[in-house]
Design a protein around this motif. Structure first.
Motif, PDB file in Angstrom:
ATOM      1  N   ASP A  83      15.301  84.620  22.370  1.00 20.90           N
ATOM      2  CA  ASP A  83      15.811  85.487  21.310  1.00 20.90           C
ATOM      3  C   ASP A  83      14.786  86.555  20.965  1.00 20.90           C
ATOM      4  N   SER A 125      10.781  86.392  11.303  1.00 19.24           N
ATOM      5  CA  SER A 125      10.305  85.607  12.446  1.00 19.24           C
ATOM      6  C   SER A 125      10.594  84.126  12.273  1.00 19.24           C
ATOM      7  N   MET A 128      14.091  82.636  12.813  1.00 18.73           N
ATOM      8  CA  MET A 128      14.633  82.663  14.171  1.00 18.73           C
ATOM      9  C   MET A 128      14.559  81.303  14.861  1.00 18.73           C
ATOM     10  N   THR A 139      11.111  82.746  21.383  1.00 16.07           N
ATOM     11  CA  THR A 139      11.345  84.005  20.682  1.00 16.07           C
ATOM     12  C   THR A 139      10.324  85.048  21.132  1.00 16.07           C
ATOM     13  N   PHE A 168       5.892  83.233  18.305  1.00 15.20           N
ATOM     14  CA  PHE A 168       6.484  83.945  19.435  1.00 15.20           C
ATOM     15  C   PHE A 168       5.877  83.491  20.759  1.00 15.20           C
TER      16      PHE A 168
END
Length: 385
Positions: A83, A125, A128, A139, A168
């Motif tokens: 994502d 963030s 997610m 992500t 991330f």
């Protein structure tokens, strides 16, 4: 094929129209265009991005569906699927490409609307986080160095920002060179950074950590970096002469893009040395301002400094370091300038030393987050006695 202007400030509107353009069900998007739409564009066009860039010279880059999707697919092959969070303007090619990757993968991107702040980034963030069949979904996001610096500053006293950075799988950082000090800070904070190199003409970043994406080729001709591959733009809208100059063909028909950047390719890894045209002649000697800026940004407190040229009665041209007052509080102005001059002299030579340090409340930037070098130059020249 018709082209319709879309407001780049509305990421949801851009996403809706971009999805139709990528799937061939709608007109091409015109982002940043001054002229009224609709108008005709070449068949297969998905987006025309008009930008003046950091030097103030406008250009309308024609990007096809094939080029944009080739870039998205190559990115997934390099860093993985997952994502995406849009934290950049959708009118900027790196932001646009975040949306393309989401569309190609069949996923809905997370959108960070409004002004970029560390708090808004962290909130978006951390919402997610999701799983599929018990497996965490990776992500990703894209940032420019100025955004990353803001996040790292906030992370020093806000653990939620640190957690967001660490969440991330990869954070792509491009748009301009990432200072080594900023990269080290990011890595120390636990962020997984991928440095990207590319431009609107290459559908965004096409070289990751110095290594080209699958299908992308590199070469240097007379010191200039040139790129080939399926991600290249079709050219510049209604400007065949400029297109021919920027996108030459070899005798075998291979099409290349002349980046205007100086660099070398050693062992398949690209090292960019700055813009070929960002050079001054000081005292009869050529000085690369990009190289000076790279050195200056290694000085503590000057990691976000910008180096620009000004007229000089003695040398013809000279360089000036522009930094924010907030950074200057950590060390005296004289100390900073002395350190910068000494570092530049040691690496390049005394002829390349910057003459002044100019402090400002805020560095002027473009919508993309890059320094607005033309505006900075004008401001510094207005201050010149």
């Amino acid at each position: 094929m018709k082209l319709e202007a879309v407001a780049g400030e509305d990421p949801r509107g851009v996403l809706r129209c971009l999805r139709a353009a990528i799937h061939g069900a709608g007109p091409a998007l015109g982002l940043g265009m001054v002229e009224p739409a609709p108008r005709a564009v070449p068949a297969g066009t998905a987006v025309v991005v008009t930008t003046s860039g950091s030097t103030g010279v406008p250009k309308s880059v024609v990007l096809s569906r094939n080029a944009l999707t080739a870039s998205a697919i190559a990115t997934t092959a390099r860093i993985g699927e997952g994502d995406w969070l849009l934290a950049l303007p959708a009118s900027y090619v790196a932001g646009l490409q975040v949306l393309v990757r989401a569309i190609v993968s069949g996923r809905e991107p997370a959108l960070l609307s409004g002004a970029f702040t560390p708090q808004a980034f962290a909130a978006a963030s951390l919402t997610m986080a999701s799983t599929h069949h018990g497996e965490r979904i990776a992500t990703y996001t894209s940032l420019v160095p100025a955004q990353l610096s803001k996040l790292l500053d906030a992370a020093e006293h806000e653990t939620v920002v640190t957690s967001a950075l660490r969440s991330f799988e990869a954070i792509l950082v491009g748009g301009q060179a990432l200072p080594a000090a900023t990269l080290e800070r990011a890595q120390a904070a636990g962020a997984r950074i991928v440095r990207t190199y590319g431009s609107t003409e290459t559908s965004g970043g096409c070289v990751y950590d110095g290594v080209p994406l699958d299908g992308v080729g590199l070469r240097t001709i007379e010191g200039e970096v040139q790129i080939t591959g399926p991600t290249l733009a079709d050219g510049y809208l209604d400007d065949p002469d400029r297109t021919a100059a920027a996108f030459p063909r070899d005798s075998d028909g291979t099409r290349w893009y002349r980046t205007g950047d100086a660099g070398i390719v050693a062992g398949g890894v690209l090292q960019v040395r700055g813009r070929l045209d960002n050079v001054i002649v000081s005292g009869g000697i050529n000085v690369s301002l990009d190289r000076v800026e790279q050195i200056v940004r290694g000085i503590p407190g000057l990691s976000s400094a910008v180096v620009v040229a000004v007229p000089d009665e003695r040398w013809g041209e000279a360089s000036v370091v522009v930094a924010t007052r907030g950074e200057a509080l950590r060390r005296s102005e004289a100390d900073k300038l002395d350190s910068a001059r000494a570092a530049v002299a040691a690496v390049i030579g005394p002829h390349a030393r910057p003459t002044r340090l100019v402090l400002v409340d805020e560095i002027a930037t473009l919508a993309s987050g890059k320094p607005d070098r033309e505006a900075i130059r004008r401001a510094v020249r207005d201050l010149t006695p």
